[in-house]
Structure formats: structure tokens, C-alpha cells
Design a protein around this motif. Structure first.
Motif, mmCIF file in Angstrom:
data_model
loop_
_atom_site.group_PDB
_atom_site.id
_atom_site.type_symbol
_atom_site.label_atom_id
_atom_site.label_comp_id
_atom_site.label_asym_id
_atom_site.label_seq_id
_atom_site.Cartn_x
_atom_site.Cartn_y
_atom_site.Cartn_z
ATOM 1 N N GLN B 122 -9.943 -3.057 -15.841
ATOM 2 C CA GLN B 122 -10.410 -2.514 -14.447
ATOM 3 C C GLN B 122 -10.012 -3.731 -13.367
ATOM 4 O OE1 GLN B 122 -14.305 -1.320 -15.695
ATOM 5 N NE2 GLN B 122 -14.054 0.421 -14.536
ATOM 6 N N LEU B 123 -9.937 -4.920 -13.759
ATOM 7 C CA LEU B 123 -9.631 -5.929 -12.515
ATOM 8 C C LEU B 123 -8.052 -5.472 -12.266
ATOM 9 C CD1 LEU B 123 -10.839 -8.210 -11.242
ATOM 10 C CD2 LEU B 123 -9.605 -9.631 -12.879
ATOM 11 N N MET B 124 -7.247 -5.414 -13.272
ATOM 12 C CA MET B 124 -5.494 -5.336 -12.945
ATOM 13 C C MET B 124 -5.523 -4.072 -12.321
ATOM 14 S SD MET B 124 -4.084 -6.468 -16.489
ATOM 15 C CE MET B 124 -2.350 -6.374 -15.870
ATOM 16 N N LYS B 125 -6.371 -2.893 -12.825
ATOM 17 C CA LYS B 125 -6.231 -1.571 -11.820
ATOM 18 C C LYS B 125 -6.541 -1.750 -10.364
ATOM 19 C CE LYS B 125 -7.704 3.175 -13.189
ATOM 20 N NZ LYS B 125 -8.657 3.271 -11.936
ATOM 21 N N ASN B 126 -7.784 -2.648 -10.134
ATOM 22 C CA ASN B 126 -8.291 -2.590 -8.818
ATOM 23 C C ASN B 126 -7.166 -3.434 -8.160
ATOM 24 O OD1 ASN B 126 -10.595 -1.174 -9.298
ATOM 25 N ND2 ASN B 126 -11.693 -2.988 -9.802
ATOM 26 N N GLU B 129 -4.161 -1.344 -7.060
ATOM 27 C CA GLU B 129 -4.551 -0.444 -5.952
ATOM 28 C C GLU B 129 -4.677 -1.230 -4.509
ATOM 29 O OE1 GLU B 129 -6.962 2.585 -9.037
ATOM 30 O OE2 GLU B 129 -8.172 1.624 -6.980
ATOM 31 N N GLU B 130 -5.341 -2.337 -4.556
ATOM 32 C CA GLU B 130 -5.354 -3.187 -3.390
ATOM 33 C C GLU B 130 -4.210 -3.290 -2.739
ATOM 34 O OE1 GLU B 130 -8.100 -6.202 -4.199
ATOM 35 O OE2 GLU B 130 -9.739 -4.761 -4.521
ATOM 36 N N LYS B 131 -3.038 -3.785 -3.677
ATOM 37 C CA LYS B 131 -1.957 -4.352 -3.403
ATOM 38 C C LYS B 131 -1.085 -3.135 -2.801
ATOM 39 C CE LYS B 131 -0.975 -8.337 -6.109
ATOM 40 N NZ LYS B 131 -0.186 -8.997 -7.147
ATOM 41 N N PHE B 132 -1.327 -2.032 -3.357
ATOM 42 C CA PHE B 132 -0.653 -0.779 -2.903
ATOM 43 C C PHE B 132 -1.204 -0.346 -1.401
ATOM 44 C CE2 PHE B 132 0.935 3.518 -3.034
ATOM 45 C CZ PHE B 132 1.955 3.603 -4.265
ATOM 46 N N ILE B 133 -2.552 -0.425 -1.443
ATOM 47 C CA ILE B 133 -3.153 0.130 -0.012
ATOM 48 C C ILE B 133 -2.437 -0.990 1.007
ATOM 49 C CG2 ILE B 133 -5.110 -0.035 1.172
ATOM 50 C CD1 ILE B 133 -6.618 0.645 -1.421
ATOM 51 N N ASP B 134 -2.184 -2.160 0.565
ATOM 52 C CA ASP B 134 -1.730 -3.177 1.577
ATOM 53 C C ASP B 134 -0.367 -2.892 1.941
ATOM 54 O OD1 ASP B 134 -2.343 -5.776 2.616
ATOM 55 O OD2 ASP B 134 -0.580 -6.727 1.683
ATOM 56 N N ILE B 135 0.663 -2.333 1.132
ATOM 57 C CA ILE B 135 1.616 -1.863 1.554
ATOM 58 C C ILE B 135 1.544 -0.880 2.684
ATOM 59 C CG2 ILE B 135 4.221 -0.781 0.516
ATOM 60 C CD1 ILE B 135 3.846 -2.249 -1.736
ATOM 61 N N ILE B 136 0.704 0.029 2.283
ATOM 62 C CA ILE B 136 0.498 1.228 3.254
ATOM 63 C C ILE B 136 0.165 0.548 4.905
ATOM 64 C CG2 ILE B 136 -0.651 3.518 3.963
ATOM 65 C CD1 ILE B 136 0.503 3.948 1.277
ATOM 66 N N ASP B 149 -6.689 7.153 7.051
ATOM 67 C CA ASP B 149 -7.369 6.214 6.359
ATOM 68 C C ASP B 149 -6.429 5.886 5.032
ATOM 69 O OD1 ASP B 149 -8.754 5.466 3.988
ATOM 70 O OD2 ASP B 149 -10.550 6.505 4.369
ATOM 71 N N ASN B 150 -5.949 4.485 5.264
ATOM 72 C CA ASN B 150 -4.887 4.110 4.228
ATOM 73 C C ASN B 150 -5.216 3.922 2.769
ATOM 74 O OD1 ASN B 150 -3.645 3.713 6.536
ATOM 75 N ND2 ASN B 150 -4.062 1.454 6.637
ATOM 76 N N LYS B 151 -6.820 3.857 2.409
ATOM 77 C CA LYS B 151 -7.043 3.778 1.124
ATOM 78 C C LYS B 151 -6.786 5.502 0.627
ATOM 79 C CE LYS B 151 -10.408 3.134 -2.408
ATOM 80 N NZ LYS B 151 -11.598 2.726 -2.847
ATOM 81 N N PHE B 152 -7.353 6.521 1.412
ATOM 82 C CA PHE B 152 -7.042 7.974 1.135
ATOM 83 C C PHE B 152 -5.635 8.064 0.775
ATOM 84 C CE2 PHE B 152 -6.305 12.195 2.243
ATOM 85 C CZ PHE B 152 -7.373 12.762 1.867
ATOM 86 N N LEU B 156 -3.903 9.243 -2.889
ATOM 87 C CA LEU B 156 -3.248 10.450 -2.731
ATOM 88 C C LEU B 156 -1.706 10.178 -3.642
ATOM 89 C CD1 LEU B 156 -1.989 13.096 -2.110
ATOM 90 C CD2 LEU B 156 -1.589 12.260 -0.026
ATOM 91 N N ILE B 157 -1.215 9.125 -3.089
ATOM 92 C CA ILE B 157 0.234 8.585 -3.693
ATOM 93 C C ILE B 157 -0.018 8.358 -5.322
ATOM 94 C CG2 ILE B 157 2.227 7.236 -3.595
ATOM 95 C CD1 ILE B 157 1.877 6.936 -0.603
#
Lengths: 202, 202
Positions: B122-126, B129-136, B149-152, B156-157
DNA sequence: CCTACCGATCGGTAGG
DNA sequence: CCTACCGATCGGTAGG
């Protein structure tokens, strides 16, 4: 769930089973797990329910019916093709957010249905996807959409919708209608800003 | 899988287990099911593998590592924010299409990992996701993207990407790179045709 | 790699 | 709704 009162015993069983099936998966949830959550013994559940699978069947077919009812409503409306697509994205989102646990079970656990039921289920699933593709086809024909592989586009949208249950929190700032509108906006319009003079290549 | 020869006994076990875990789910797959697929007896599997869960662990962490390696590569590249997003969509797609069964197991069965492992996972998964949000976030700051809403948007992606294993057929006309490009095009640019003078509202 | 087996747990039932 | 139980099946081991 908002209202836990006024439920029949059978409804309470189905509610708790839905939560457990979501958390642990159908196969890994035992009737003894379920009984413990209900404060009773495993054998007692069978006064209200014929089998473990019967509970799964109710969840799966209830959700499948909700999705196809909404799709039929939208199909029969006199919206434009693109209006239909936007509407069905919103309605699909509302069905999912109304019961996230049931949506997760519907999506992840239907493979555990046994023989006559799993065939019915897959038929409904295929029919839904075909109707969905049909709406995309109409939008392409009416020149609203880029010409692409329409099945590809349909699966992209359905994947995005069916992932909602994994991140949607009912406590969040957006209500279901707003979530659906936002999804429709991003999927249909894209996340990139539109420039004054662009050609859709690169 | 293309190459079934030249596999060690252990690799053959993991390969068949991956397929079964995908078809039936981890909990509903017995070591006797797996043994039957391998043409041996259940007890014999334990000469090569410590436990049923060990197989699941290998699958889940192998995939998790592939995803985060690709993400790190893209992060450290000197692409523009929007170029990074496009690239990571393509790389994510390639990892999934390279082994659809393992991707399905990674995505659907990790909840059956036991205590120290599930936390690591779950740590790796989170983190991913955080790095992905960061790129957005970067893309929004560089004015390439609509302010949302960048997390949103990230979820979605990621939902769209993680649904690929449910519909992608390797026999299809598009190779993985093309699937990824098409996905990036539709997600970033939207499915709607761009008109000459539009404002992104309605 | 097989045979033979272990204790634990499963879905479900009978009888009250 | 509980107690007491059924046959089946589970993950895994010992000993060869």
C-alpha cells in the motif's frame, strides 16, 4: 450507509455481506465472518438466506439492472448524441456513488457466480457495452467526436467509470452529480487547455 | 505468453498460478487446482515454493516495481510536464499489456497479502499515486492543463489505465505503444473534436 | 516428485 | 435464533 434502522433481517444480512465481500472478496468471506458481523451464529443466517451465493446474485443483478435501466432511459431521451453520452456518464456515476460497496462487489466478484447465473450476467454486461459503443458511434457520425476506434473509446470511458468505487469518498466536497459532470467534462473535453488555433494533431 | 520453453520449474509454477489467480481469484484457487494445471500433485509444489502466498507476493511486488521504475525514469527525464504525462501513460500501458494476467492479479488480488507485505504494498501504491498527482500539478502550473481537482484527474487517468487488462487483446491491431499513445491522446485531448472558436465551458 | 496424512475451516443442515 | 454436527476441501508437511 446512511440508514441502518428499519431494515429487515434479510436486508441487514445483505448489507453486511456486501461490505465484507468488498473488503475481503467473496471467496475469502466465510459465513462465520458474516455471522460475527451480525452478532449471530453462522447457522442462523440460513433462516433468511438460501446460500452464500444467493446474496452475491442479488447484489450483482440489482446493480446490473440499475445500470441498464438508466442506459435505456438515456437512449430513449431526445438528447443529442453528445448529450446522451454526457448524461449516461453522470447517471452511471450516480449509481456507483449511491452504493460504493455494492458497486465494488458487482465489478470484482461476479466471476464467482455459478453456471446459469454467470451466463445471464455476462449477457447483460455485453449488452450494456454494445449500447454504450452505439452512443459513441452516433456521436462520431454526428461529427461531434474525433474518428477513432469506438470500442476503444467506450472501454476507456467504462474503465474510468468503473474505477470510481476505488477512490470516491462520500465525505468529499463533490456530490455525485458534480462528480459525474466533472468526469464527463474531462473525458469528453480532455484535460488539456484548448488553445485558440490548434489542430488536433500532436 | 509467447515463450513457455526454457522456464525453470519455479517459473512454470508462477506462470500457471498467475493465470489461475486471474481467472478464479487468489482465494478461490487451490494448490490442487494449480497442481492439476502443472500435471503434478499438490504436495510437490512445495519443493519449489514456500507457500501459496509467496507466489502472490512475487507477482504483486514485481509489477509494483516495474511501475515505479518507469515512473522514476520519466520523472528524471527532461520532458515538459505534459510530455511526462504522455510518456508515463504510454509506459504504464506497456507494462500492463506485456503481462495482462499479472496486471490483473496485481490490481485485484493484492488485498490477500498478509500483514507486513500488505503495508509495504500500500505504501508503494500511495507513493505512485502521489508522484502521478505531482506530474498533473506541474502541468497545471505550466498552464498546459485546465485548473481542476488534480487528485480527481489523476484517479481518472489511473482508473482508465488499470482497466486496460479487462479489454486489451494482444491479437488486436494496435501494439502496446500505439494503445498507450491513443489513450494519452484521448485522455489529454479529449474525445470531442476541437472547434475553431470555442470556450471550454458547456 | 508422490503417497499419505494433519488440523483447520468451509458451506450448509437437522432438530429444537 | 442456537447447538451440534456433516462431508468436503483447504494449505501444508513428513518421509521416502
Amino acid at each position: 450507509m446512511l440508514v441502518k434502522d428499519n431494515l429487515t433481517r434479510k436486508e441487514r444480512i445483505e448489507l453486511k455481506a456486501t461490505e465484507l465481500f468488498r473488503e475481503k472478496g467473496y471467496a475469502a468471506t466465510s459465513m462465520r465472518d458474516l455471522a460475527a458481523k451480525l452478532g449471530m451464529e453462522a447457522g442462523s443466517i440460513y433462516s433468511h438466506v438460501r446460500s452464500k451465493e444467493e446474496i452475491l446474485q442479488k447484489i450483482c443483478f440489482r446493480m446490473a439492472n440499475e445500470f441498464s435501466e438508466k442506459l435505456t432511459e438515456v437512449e430513449n431521451s431526445n438528447l443529442s448524441p453528445i448529450g446522451k453520452l454526457k448524461r449516461i456518464i453522470i447517471e452511471h456515476t450516480k449509481v456507483i456513488t449511491k452504493d460504493i460497496s455494492a458497486s465494488a462487489v458487482f465489478w470484482n466478484e461476479w466471476k464467482h457466480l455459478s453456471k446459469p447465473f454467470i451466463d445471464d450476467f455476462q449477457l447483460m454486461k455485453n449488452t450494456y457495452e454494445e449500447k454504450f459503443i452505439d452512443i459513441i458511434d452516433q456521436s462520431v457520425k454526428s461529427k461531434d467526436f474525433k474518428k477513432t476506434d469506438n470500442k476503444f473509446t467506450a472501454m476507456l470511458i467504462l474503465s474510468a467509470l468503473n474505477g470510481i468505487h476505488q477512490w470516491y469518498k462520500p465525505e468529499g466536497p463533490m456530490n455525485p452529480e458534480e462528480v459525474g459532470e466533472q468526469l464527463a467534462e474531462l473525458l469528453i473535453g480532455g484535460i488539456k487547455k484548448k488553445l485558440k488555433h490548434n489542430n488536433s494533431k500532436h
